[in-house]
Motif scaffolding. Structure first.
Motif, mmCIF file in Angstrom:
data_model
loop_
_atom_site.group_PDB
_atom_site.id
_atom_site.type_symbol
_atom_site.label_atom_id
_atom_site.label_comp_id
_atom_site.label_asym_id
_atom_site.label_seq_id
_atom_site.Cartn_x
_atom_site.Cartn_y
_atom_site.Cartn_z
ATOM 1 N N GLY A 206 0.756 -1.466 0.259
ATOM 2 C CA GLY A 206 0.083 0.230 -0.209
ATOM 3 C C GLY A 206 0.512 1.380 -0.207
ATOM 4 N N ALA A 207 1.853 1.108 1.012
ATOM 5 C CA ALA A 207 2.717 2.437 0.565
ATOM 6 C C ALA A 207 2.938 2.837 -0.238
ATOM 7 N N LEU A 208 3.831 2.048 -1.202
ATOM 8 C CA LEU A 208 4.756 1.565 -2.370
ATOM 9 C C LEU A 208 3.574 2.510 -3.408
ATOM 10 N N LEU A 209 2.410 1.817 -3.621
ATOM 11 C CA LEU A 209 0.940 2.322 -4.667
ATOM 12 C C LEU A 209 1.395 3.551 -4.143
ATOM 13 N N LYS A 210 0.996 3.606 -3.215
ATOM 14 C CA LYS A 210 0.385 5.637 -3.003
ATOM 15 C C LYS A 210 2.447 6.245 -3.283
ATOM 16 N N ARG A 211 2.974 5.776 -3.021
ATOM 17 C CA ARG A 211 4.006 7.455 -3.647
ATOM 18 C C ARG A 211 4.374 6.729 -4.814
ATOM 19 N N ARG A 212 4.259 5.417 -5.926
ATOM 20 C CA ARG A 212 3.650 5.083 -7.312
ATOM 21 C C ARG A 212 3.242 5.834 -7.792
ATOM 22 N N TYR A 213 1.662 6.063 -7.194
ATOM 23 C CA TYR A 213 0.593 6.754 -7.714
ATOM 24 C C TYR A 213 -0.024 7.406 -6.890
ATOM 25 N N PRO A 214 0.632 8.131 -6.583
ATOM 26 C CA PRO A 214 0.090 9.417 -5.608
ATOM 27 C C PRO A 214 -0.794 10.252 -6.382
ATOM 28 N N GLN A 215 -1.977 9.940 -7.182
ATOM 29 C CA GLN A 215 -3.070 10.801 -7.654
ATOM 30 C C GLN A 215 -4.471 9.920 -7.668
ATOM 31 N N SER A 216 -3.848 8.694 -6.995
ATOM 32 C CA SER A 216 -4.812 7.766 -6.889
ATOM 33 C C SER A 216 -5.406 7.611 -5.530
ATOM 34 N N ARG A 217 -5.888 6.935 -4.611
ATOM 35 C CA ARG A 217 -6.863 6.740 -3.288
ATOM 36 C C ARG A 217 -5.854 5.234 -3.447
ATOM 37 N N VAL A 218 -5.401 5.399 -1.969
ATOM 38 C CA VAL A 218 -5.355 3.728 -2.128
ATOM 39 C C VAL A 218 -5.728 3.730 -0.345
#
Length: 333
Positions: A206-218
């Motif tokens: 989840g943390a890597l997803l948020k960092r890689r896709y900052p415009q997405s709601r994670v």
């Protein structure tokens, strides 16, 4: 009735007062012990207990502040979590009675030795392949601070290091497991929109997803309160913000997701249980928007591709190594 509860009820005369049941199963034990209240860190069991015994069970990483004269700990799988829980309960029971119950194959005899730090433990019963132990808390420890029991490590990702904070009892405590490591290499190219880390554990994905896709709601979802607390600590350690949800499976996830990413769990207590993952594969399409996709890692020996293709669509193997495979499948428009 859970066999551990049956062992307690063989000594029911001991449990008539204000009693805390920590980690209790979702059975009728609260109905049989009307003065007792519960503390659960499993979202599914807590929901089942709350439906039957409203207001008598708390969900989280700590019990509520109401006093209790005695406590029973149902032995968890993790030895480190058991140590934290025993210290937490004993700290609030100076001069009181602390009980420990668990299955023999779950390690109850070795866990019972931890009671020696508080007094003189004794075995009260052995039945139903379980044991019940008791100690009068003569040496109460200081109330432990959960964050001080965390293990921290730095993950070297392609877009920079990530600080991971892992609490006792959380999957792959203090280290990156091989399955997640393989999946981390295949997080590129996810569709835009809401992203779900299903079975988030310490929040690495989840943390890597948020960092890689900052415009997405994670969104990070897990059944375990300690995992959710770990995920929040991992997010905070990296200056990231995401939503955490306590849920007993994919049915508690939101709809309209762009992607579900998961290293799904398949262990529950001392038993092996694949139901959460199989439910995920069956129900993923209901939570994905058209064009959304499922991306997960699993042990190579698990026959997941036919299940994925039956309920979602064509299954692609993105990576394989160290006994794991990363699968991808998209919901057709």
């Amino acid at each position: 009735m859970d066999p551990r509860s049956e062992v307690l009820l063989r000594q029911v005369e001991l449990f008539g007062g204000d009693l805390l049941l920590a980690g209790l199963p979702a059975d009728d034990l609260l109905g049989r012990l009307p003065a007792a209240h519960g503390w659960s860190w499993h979202a599914g069991e807590h929901a089942a207990l709350t439906a039957r015994f409203a207001g008598r069970c708390r969900f989280g990483v700590a019990p509520d502040e109401r006093p209790f004269a005695a406590a029973v700990l149902f032995l968890p799988k993790s030895a480190e979590l058991a140590r934290y829980l025993l210290d937490s309960l004993a700290a609030r029971l100076p001069g009181g009675e602390l009980y420990l119950v668990g299955e023999k194959r779950g390690g109850i005899e070795s866990a019972a030795r931890q009671l020696q730090a508080f007094g003189r433990p004794r075995k009260l019963d052995s039945a139903r392949h379980c044991q019940l132990w008791q100690v009068t808390v003569e040496q109460a420890p200081a109330l432990p601070v959960l964050e001080e029991r965390a293990q921290r490590y730095r993950l070297q990702a392609t877009d920079g290091p990530l600080e991971v904070v892992s609490l006792p009892g959380v999957f792959s405590h203090g280290r990156l497991d091989r399955g997640t490591a393989l999946l981390l290499e295949r997080l590129d190219g996810l569709p835009p929109g809401d992203l779900l880390d299903f079975g988030c554990g310490a929040g690495v994905l989840g943390a890597l997803l948020k960092r890689r896709y900052p415009q997405s709601r994670v969104i990070l979802l897990d059944v375990d309160a300690f995992a959710l607390a770990s995920s929040r600590l991992t997010l905070a350690a990296n200056g990231l913000e995401a939503q955490t949800i306590a849920g007993d499976g994919i049915r508690d996830a939101p709809d309209g997701l762009a992607a579900i990413v998961s290293n799904p769990p398949f262990h529950q207590g001392v038993h092996t249980d694949y139901r959460a993952t199989e439910d995920l594969l069956r129900e993923a399409a209901r939570h994905l928007r058209p064009g959304g996709e499922l991306r997960l890692v699993a042990n190579s020996f698990l026959k997941y591709p036919p299940l994925i293709e039956r309920h979602l669509g064509p299954c692609q193997v993105l990576a394989e190594g160290n006994g794991f495979r990363v699968y991808r499948a998209g919901r057709e428009r």
